[in-house]
Design an enzyme around this catalytic site. Structure first.
Site, PDB file in Angstrom:
ATOM      1  N   HIS A   1       0.855  -1.183   0.000  1.00 54.77           N
ATOM      2  CA  HIS A   1       0.000   0.000   0.000  1.00 54.77           C
ATOM      3  C   HIS A   1       0.898   1.243   0.000  1.00 54.77           C
ATOM      4  O   HIS A   1       2.138   1.124  -0.049  1.00 54.77           O
ATOM      5  CB  HIS A   1      -0.950  -0.029   1.194  1.00 54.77           C
ATOM      6  CG  HIS A   1      -0.277  -0.272   2.519  1.00 54.77           C
ATOM      7  ND1 HIS A   1       0.630   0.592   3.064  1.00 54.77           N
ATOM      8  CD2 HIS A   1      -0.363  -1.330   3.388  1.00 54.77           C
ATOM      9  CE1 HIS A   1       1.058   0.124   4.223  1.00 54.77           C
ATOM     10  NE2 HIS A   1       0.486  -1.063   4.442  1.00 54.77           N
ATOM     11  N   GLU A   2       0.297   2.396   0.098  1.00 55.76           N
ATOM     12  CA  GLU A   2       1.067   3.651  -0.004  1.00 55.76           C
ATOM     13  C   GLU A   2       2.107   3.781   1.116  1.00 55.76           C
ATOM     14  O   GLU A   2       3.098   4.499   0.955  1.00 55.76           O
ATOM     15  CB  GLU A   2       0.129   4.864   0.004  1.00 55.76           C
ATOM     16  CG  GLU A   2      -0.608   5.086  -1.324  1.00 55.76           C
ATOM     17  CD  GLU A   2       0.336   5.478  -2.466  1.00 55.76           C
ATOM     18  OE1 GLU A   2       1.294   6.242  -2.233  1.00 55.76           O
ATOM     19  OE2 GLU A   2       0.106   4.986  -3.599  1.00 55.76           O
TER      20      GLU A   2
ATOM     21  N   HIS B   1       4.051   1.290   2.244  1.00 52.94           N
ATOM     22  CA  HIS B   1       5.240   0.645   1.681  1.00 52.94           C
ATOM     23  C   HIS B   1       5.881   1.524   0.608  1.00 52.94           C
ATOM     24  O   HIS B   1       7.103   1.652   0.529  1.00 52.94           O
ATOM     25  CB  HIS B   1       4.871  -0.691   1.038  1.00 52.94           C
ATOM     26  CG  HIS B   1       4.276  -1.698   1.977  1.00 52.94           C
ATOM     27  ND1 HIS B   1       2.942  -2.031   1.960  1.00 52.94           N
ATOM     28  CD2 HIS B   1       4.845  -2.450   2.951  1.00 52.94           C
ATOM     29  CE1 HIS B   1       2.706  -2.959   2.883  1.00 52.94           C
ATOM     30  NE2 HIS B   1       3.844  -3.228   3.506  1.00 52.94           N
TER      31      HIS B   1
ATOM     32  N   GLN C   1       8.392  -2.963  16.265  1.00 55.90           N
ATOM     33  CA  GLN C   1       9.288  -3.616  15.309  1.00 55.90           C
ATOM     34  C   GLN C   1      10.514  -2.747  15.042  1.00 55.90           C
ATOM     35  O   GLN C   1      11.639  -3.253  14.990  1.00 55.90           O
ATOM     36  CB  GLN C   1       8.524  -3.879  14.013  1.00 55.90           C
ATOM     37  CG  GLN C   1       9.392  -4.340  12.857  1.00 55.90           C
ATOM     38  CD  GLN C   1       8.563  -4.780  11.670  1.00 55.90           C
ATOM     39  OE1 GLN C   1       8.017  -5.862  11.647  1.00 55.90           O
ATOM     40  NE2 GLN C   1       8.438  -3.919  10.664  1.00 55.90           N
TER      41      GLN C   1
ATOM     42  N   SER D   1      -2.540  -0.275   6.430  1.00 62.65           N
ATOM     43  CA  SER D   1      -2.048  -1.577   6.857  1.00 62.65           C
ATOM     44  C   SER D   1      -2.608  -2.625   5.911  1.00 62.65           C
ATOM     45  O   SER D   1      -3.774  -2.517   5.480  1.00 62.65           O
ATOM     46  CB  SER D   1      -2.530  -1.885   8.283  1.00 62.65           C
ATOM     47  OG  SER D   1      -2.418  -3.270   8.552  1.00 62.65           O
ATOM     48  N   SER D   2      -1.810  -3.633   5.592  1.00 61.83           N
ATOM     49  CA  SER D   2      -2.316  -4.701   4.731  1.00 61.83           C
ATOM     50  C   SER D   2      -3.527  -5.365   5.377  1.00 61.83           C
ATOM     51  O   SER D   2      -4.413  -5.873   4.695  1.00 61.83           O
ATOM     52  CB  SER D   2      -1.221  -5.742   4.484  1.00 61.83           C
ATOM     53  OG  SER D   2      -0.086  -5.113   3.932  1.00 61.83           O
ATOM     54  N   ARG D   3      -3.572  -5.361   6.698  1.00 63.93           N
ATOM     55  CA  ARG D   3      -4.678  -6.023   7.409  1.00 63.93           C
ATOM     56  C   ARG D   3      -5.984  -5.220   7.349  1.00 63.93           C
ATOM     57  O   ARG D   3      -7.034  -5.745   7.716  1.00 63.93           O
ATOM     58  CB  ARG D   3      -4.294  -6.307   8.859  1.00 63.93           C
ATOM     59  CG  ARG D   3      -3.273  -7.429   8.998  1.00 63.93           C
ATOM     60  CD  ARG D   3      -3.088  -7.870  10.438  1.00 63.93           C
ATOM     61  NE  ARG D   3      -2.269  -9.070  10.535  1.00 63.93           N
ATOM     62  CZ  ARG D   3      -0.955  -9.085  10.736  1.00 63.93           C
ATOM     63  NH1 ARG D   3      -0.291  -7.951  10.860  1.00 63.93           N
ATOM     64  NH2 ARG D   3      -0.296 -10.236  10.803  1.00 63.93           N
TER      65      ARG D   3
END
Lengths: 290, 290
Positions: free
Chosen positions: A34-35, A37, A153, A185-187
């Site tokens: 997504h944006e 990244h 992280q 978020s990918s989620r």
């Protein structure tokens, strides 16, 4: 753009880049780009001769009852996007390429892994630590790019890089949000339309924390209570944790200072989302007695 | 020869070597150098443009009741010897240089660390793993040299290098022995004259194991019994373990094969010594029926 799946082939490409003395920027991802990244990729592109993006849904960082199998995988689309961004290498190994038979080395950020997200995701950060260290060793980047959204992280990775003298510069770029403030978020793909609306409570709570400290309310118990109020208004939301922490040790603080991080994890329905802000506290002007 | 104590200074020297495209051989030691170490240094010298020897008595690989404080330290003498051998850099950091405040990363060879020496030295191999990984990251050697005497250490190091894609070639050179067969070890300095004589039982037992398999006795229970007999004849000897193991997994084997390793640890008085041999089993000639 080269798409590489084998460790041996990757090593050869990296050797060539190193022989040419090209600087390398690495953006480690699990795909479903997504944006957020892409902001990392674009920064990497600006600052390095070559950009490597890894796409690897790392089984070691998922718990047994987590979403490894249903984690969004959009590889072809990811590659199209990365190619347009001028990425040089996409590294997309299989799990057996990364963890062959006999693999048994754990890398454990001991004082960081049981805090915040680590409490409800035991083993997650050692999974992150080992895969990132492997990617660093394989790709030998000058700089690696991570998003602020995955705050813990970034703390873990800075720690292991420093502790193990890994010699990679870590850059953390701001969280990218949609027009309503929801952290990308990918989620987010798991969310229904209603849930997506409910999910706005994470950032609203963080904004509230930031505005509280600006008015001088730095007692973190009070801050957390106010945030809980906001989140409890969203029907589908269940708080995992809300915490104000030191940005290096991840220890909870009682009185918030500039640079401390307000971090939270909230389940929206079955989807666990995280978000955070770094607090900035303007100095109060000192009023003269006269 | 440069003697370097600071990580930052080391990095600068290594950067210069890398810019010159010099190959680097690393010999990690805890000092108290003997001919075993020097065989590694000489091999490193033959095979590389530059040789780095680290001298660091690593606190993390000593247990609480072990010999960290009394471990032999002969730094000036070590440097004299290494200078004569044409070593380029001696890296001799303090403990706080290697493990500054906040250090919290553990590197754990999970399926290897609780076997053989790991049983009586809990935590030892994770201490070895982390310091070796740090040295590899700092010094970026093409080849690192270790002695076969510390057999389990070599297995652990090969494993973490492979698991973490550390990209360093590991060379293991034969154990150097005195004229009586005693494996050279810095800890031999702890032995009285009588104990030094008793300590010969380690190698005698290993020689016995090797000759048994050459006569076709490959049942490891029987081999171990025979070795115990030899060691029990030395008054000051107490067996820690005797084991015949697969050289990669360190799992005990029931029937010895070529390449398996007979490893043992024996206390001579208060001094714990280790030794091992790699078994070679000649094929029996097949007798014709006619």
């Amino acid at each position: 753009m080269q798409v590489i799946t084998a460790v041996q082939a990757l090593k050869q490409y990296i050797r060539v880049l190193k022989e040419r003395r090209s600087t390398i920027g690495l953006v480690p991802t699990m795909g479903a780009l997504h944006e957020g990244h892409l902001s990392l990729v674009r920064q990497a592109k600006k600052e390095n001769d070559a950009v490597v993006v890894s796409i690897f849904v790392n089984p070691l960082q998922f718990g047994k009852n987590e979403d490894f199998s249903r984690y969004p995988r959009t590889f072809d689309n990811d590659c199209n996007i990365l190619s347009q961004e001028g990425v040089n290498i996409v590294f997309n190994p299989g799990a057996s390429e990364m963890y062959p038979d006999g693999f048994c080395t754990a890398v454990i950020p001991e004082s960081l892994e049981d805090k915040l997200c680590g409490k409800s995701r035991p083993g997650h950060f050692r999974g992150v630590a080992v895969v990132v260290l492997k990617l660093f060793n394989l790709i030998q980047p000058d700089v690696a790019y991570f998003g602020q959204k995955d705050f813990q992280q970034t703390v873990v990775i800075r720690r292991i890089v420093s502790d193990l003298n890994a010699g990679v510069t870590i850059k953390v770029l701001p969280t990218i949000r949609d027009q309503n403030g929801l952290a990308l978020s990918s989620r987010n793909a798991y969310l229904s339309e209603t849930e997506r609306n409910d999910a706005l409570c994470l950032y609203q709570a963080l904004i509230r924390a930031q505005s509280l400290v600006k008015t001088g309310i730095v007692n973190t118990e009070e801050m957390v209570r106010e945030m809980e109020k906001i989140i409890s208004q969203s029907k589908s939301a269940t708080i995992d944790y809300i915490s104000v922490v030191n940005p290096e040790t991840l220890e909870s603080v009682q009185k918030a200072q500039s640079g401390d991080v307000v971090a939270l994890a909230v389940r929206i329905g079955k989807t666990r989302l995280i978000d955070n802000v770094i607090l900035t506290i303007y100095e109060q002007p000192i009023l003269s007695d006269t």
